[in-house]
Design a protein around this motif. Structure first.
Motif, mmCIF file in Angstrom:
data_model
loop_
_atom_site.group_PDB
_atom_site.id
_atom_site.type_symbol
_atom_site.label_atom_id
_atom_site.label_comp_id
_atom_site.label_asym_id
_atom_site.label_seq_id
_atom_site.Cartn_x
_atom_site.Cartn_y
_atom_site.Cartn_z
ATOM 1 N N MET A 1 -13.371 -31.663 -1.810
ATOM 2 C CA MET A 1 -13.605 -31.062 -0.482
ATOM 3 C C MET A 1 -14.637 -31.878 0.292
ATOM 4 S SD MET A 1 -15.202 -27.428 0.508
ATOM 5 C CE MET A 1 -14.036 -26.378 -0.307
ATOM 6 N N ILE A 2 -14.119 -32.609 1.257
ATOM 7 C CA ILE A 2 -14.961 -33.518 1.997
ATOM 8 C C ILE A 2 -15.775 -32.786 3.056
ATOM 9 C CG2 ILE A 2 -14.653 -35.078 3.949
ATOM 10 C CD1 ILE A 2 -13.209 -36.886 2.163
ATOM 11 N N GLY A 3 -15.206 -31.720 3.555
ATOM 12 C CA GLY A 3 -15.882 -30.951 4.585
ATOM 13 C C GLY A 3 -17.280 -30.554 4.153
ATOM 14 N N ALA A 5 -19.238 -32.129 2.123
ATOM 15 C CA ALA A 5 -20.115 -33.297 2.186
ATOM 16 C C ALA A 5 -20.525 -33.570 3.632
ATOM 17 C CB ALA A 5 -19.409 -34.504 1.590
ATOM 18 N N LEU A 6 -19.576 -33.398 4.540
ATOM 19 C CA LEU A 6 -19.870 -33.687 5.938
ATOM 20 C C LEU A 6 -20.831 -32.660 6.534
ATOM 21 C CD1 LEU A 6 -16.296 -34.813 7.022
ATOM 22 C CD2 LEU A 6 -18.291 -36.236 6.574
ATOM 23 N N ARG A 7 -20.762 -31.444 5.983
ATOM 24 C CA ARG A 7 -21.722 -30.423 6.432
ATOM 25 C C ARG A 7 -23.145 -30.920 6.222
ATOM 26 N NH1 ARG A 7 -19.742 -25.838 3.768
ATOM 27 N NH2 ARG A 7 -21.826 -25.528 2.879
ATOM 28 N N LEU A 8 -23.322 -31.652 5.144
ATOM 29 C CA LEU A 8 -24.641 -32.199 4.852
ATOM 30 C C LEU A 8 -25.110 -33.109 5.976
ATOM 31 C CD1 LEU A 8 -25.009 -33.407 1.182
ATOM 32 C CD2 LEU A 8 -26.556 -31.967 2.478
ATOM 33 N N LEU A 9 -24.228 -33.985 6.406
ATOM 34 C CA LEU A 9 -24.599 -34.921 7.467
ATOM 35 C C LEU A 9 -24.891 -34.173 8.758
ATOM 36 C CD1 LEU A 9 -22.053 -37.804 6.839
ATOM 37 C CD2 LEU A 9 -24.393 -37.562 6.024
ATOM 38 N N ASP A 10 -24.198 -33.048 8.938
ATOM 39 C CA ASP A 10 -24.408 -32.232 10.131
ATOM 40 C C ASP A 10 -25.829 -31.687 10.202
ATOM 41 O OD1 ASP A 10 -22.444 -32.094 11.988
ATOM 42 O OD2 ASP A 10 -21.236 -30.660 10.876
ATOM 43 N N ALA A 11 -26.466 -31.628 9.039
ATOM 44 C CA ALA A 11 -27.817 -31.070 9.010
ATOM 45 C C ALA A 11 -28.783 -31.951 9.799
ATOM 46 C CB ALA A 11 -28.295 -30.919 7.570
ATOM 47 N N PHE A 12 -28.430 -33.211 9.966
ATOM 48 C CA PHE A 12 -29.284 -34.094 10.751
ATOM 49 C C PHE A 12 -29.047 -33.849 12.236
ATOM 50 C CE2 PHE A 12 -28.695 -36.441 6.789
ATOM 51 C CZ PHE A 12 -30.003 -36.801 6.496
ATOM 52 N N ASP A 13 -30.093 -33.851 13.002
ATOM 53 C CA ASP A 13 -29.922 -33.860 14.454
ATOM 54 C C ASP A 13 -31.074 -34.608 15.092
ATOM 55 O OD1 ASP A 13 -32.083 -32.142 14.744
ATOM 56 O OD2 ASP A 13 -30.826 -30.370 14.614
ATOM 57 N N ALA A 14 -31.093 -34.610 16.408
ATOM 58 C CA ALA A 14 -32.046 -35.457 17.117
ATOM 59 C C ALA A 14 -33.489 -35.112 16.756
ATOM 60 C CB ALA A 14 -31.838 -35.317 18.620
ATOM 61 N N GLU A 15 -33.746 -33.836 16.496
ATOM 62 C CA GLU A 15 -35.124 -33.449 16.187
ATOM 63 C C GLU A 15 -35.455 -33.736 14.728
ATOM 64 O OE1 GLU A 15 -33.144 -31.127 18.059
ATOM 65 O OE2 GLU A 15 -34.001 -32.313 19.691
ATOM 66 N N ARG A 16 -34.456 -33.585 13.887
ATOM 67 C CA ARG A 16 -34.682 -33.718 12.449
ATOM 68 C C ARG A 16 -33.907 -34.912 11.934
ATOM 69 N NH1 ARG A 16 -37.129 -29.482 10.552
ATOM 70 N NH2 ARG A 16 -37.403 -27.701 11.925
ATOM 71 N N ASN B 40 -6.902 -36.170 7.358
ATOM 72 C CA ASN B 40 -6.836 -34.861 8.005
ATOM 73 C C ASN B 40 -8.187 -34.160 7.940
ATOM 74 O OD1 ASN B 40 -4.368 -34.679 9.144
ATOM 75 N ND2 ASN B 40 -3.392 -33.703 7.388
ATOM 76 N N GLU B 41 -8.823 -34.275 6.795
ATOM 77 C CA GLU B 41 -10.138 -33.647 6.677
ATOM 78 C C GLU B 41 -11.137 -34.304 7.619
ATOM 79 O OE1 GLU B 41 -11.474 -32.197 2.879
ATOM 80 O OE2 GLU B 41 -9.829 -33.263 1.889
#
Lengths: 240, 240
Positions: A1-3, A5-16, B40-41
């Motif tokens: 489930m790659i999603g 893993a990608l959620r992890l990257l989503d944790a980064f943002d401009a402030e953090r 797709n993911e």
DNA sequence: GCGGGCTTTCCGGAAAATGGAAGCTGTTAG
DNA sequence: CTAACAGCTTCCATTTTCCGGAAAGCCCGC
């Protein structure tokens, strides 16, 4: 489930931009051990890296990949000199943006020397309905997108934000016929922005450029020719 | 196994920004059905998108993430005006790069109006040993990195490329004591580049700036003060 | 309308991810 | 000096999920 893993990257943002393992695990809502393993894999590939203190951050490898993203063919590189010109002439904030789905994505931004601080960021997103660039992009978006945006509740940022769909429709029509858009104190009460379209060789609008100035410092109609001209110059350069 | 999924993204490069499913599967060496599912993911998350013809390409979402990568704190944004100045004054190619591992990564590049075509690209990589920026970055890299680079066979690009470790060591020493580097026809036989360091507030070299000019058009030593000054100006702006 | 290339869907077997727990490390407090 | 603590890393049995061959669609061009 790659999603996951990608959620992890989503944790980064401009402030953090730099996060600890625990913060990442918390923000992505997964066990520490899982986050840890995933981050190790990302590190191995270069998608994230660790600084000297052990904090995780987005890696250069990801930036490289991202720079292959199609923001028009060479849009940013082509537009940059024109944006610099605008910035030099006006000493105001210049922005370059494209549409993705129902949002604006800011592709480039040049801060004017003595200009209003502006809350957007390169790589940032914003609603299509409020900004100068957003209005341009929305005005020339496929009907489907326009209906989607105008059919949903519209975010309000200030007392001046236009949230009435029929009034917005009129603004979009004006934008199309005038060749520029005006967002007057719709994002913050002290700023005003004027946007103009950038077109590909077929005439399709693929991006927008805008000037953001302090409200009251200049009239929007004084800026419009400048921004329009700039948009057209960039369009021409793109087709060359 | 995330590495496998990331291999898929690796299939994209500057020449092949839009690929079919089969090409991607072939380049990443995996069955079509697997590639298809992974893509797709990725699409669902926005890491890749499909154009109107169904070709896959890197998505804007990935570009956004990438723009969070630490190329120094605000390095690109801070340096940009200075790079533009250099470009305006010289009408030559200006480059901004950082080191990653044993390679140069080009962070920004401004093409001079009438300048030599240069083969690097924003987001591209290159050996540390040949370019102006590379020499600067190598000269100020940790000893471990220097040994690693100088201990391995050194790529040759032209008859002028320096591949002798002891001669390179001397060039690095010169670079450190002079405050600039010269790469004379080491990458292509018609170009020459002059690089200078960019330092953070602690004096550590975090990036390099260079001018790339046609060989014979100017002497390297005429450019050096310009590039050095620019590097120092950017360093100062970064610390402010 | 038919052949070839590309894409999409399906599903049982196999392999890889999961996450609790325990050990580690460095930091703060007593 | 050491004890408690918080965050980081490693381990491993379980089981979920991914894998990928095969077959069925889908388009074109011929």
């Amino acid at each position: 489930m790659i999603g996951r893993a990608l959620r992890l990257l989503d944790a980064f943002d401009a402030e953090r931009r730099e996060l600890t393992l625990s913060e990442l695990a918390r923000r992505a809502d997964m066990p520490l051990s899982t986050a840890h393993r995933l981050l190790n894999e990302f590190c191995a590939w270069g998608a994230v890296e660790r600084n000297d203190k052990g904090l995780y951050r987005i890696g250069l490898r990801l930036w490289e990949l991202g720079s292959l993203a199609p923001r028009g063919p060479g849009l940013r590189e082509t537009a940059l000199p024109f944006l610099e010109d605008l910035s030099l002439i006006t000493r105001e904030n210049v922005q370059l943006a494209v549409r993705e789905g129902t949002e604006v994505v800011f592709v480039e931004r040049i801060a004017g020397s003595g200009a209003v601080p502006v809350l957007t960021r390169v790589g940032g997103r914003f609603a299509l309905t409020a900004t100068g660039v957003g209005l341009v992009l929305l005005a020339h978006a496929p009907a489907e997108v326009q209906e989607d945006v105008l059919g949903s509740p519209i975010d309000r940022y200030t007392a001046n934000t236009v949230t009435d769909p029929s009034r917005l429709r009129r603004m979009l029509a004006d934008t199309r016929s005038n060749g520029f858009s005006i967002s007057d104190r719709q994002v913050t009460m002290d700023s005003l922005s004027v946007g103009a379209p950038i077109r590909d060789r077929h005439g399709a609008v693929i991006a927008a450029v805008s000037l953001v100035v302090r409200h009251g410092s200049t009239t929007a109609h004084a800026l419009a020719p400048l921004v329009r001209t700039s948009g057209q110059a960039i369009s021409r350069a793109l087709s060359a």
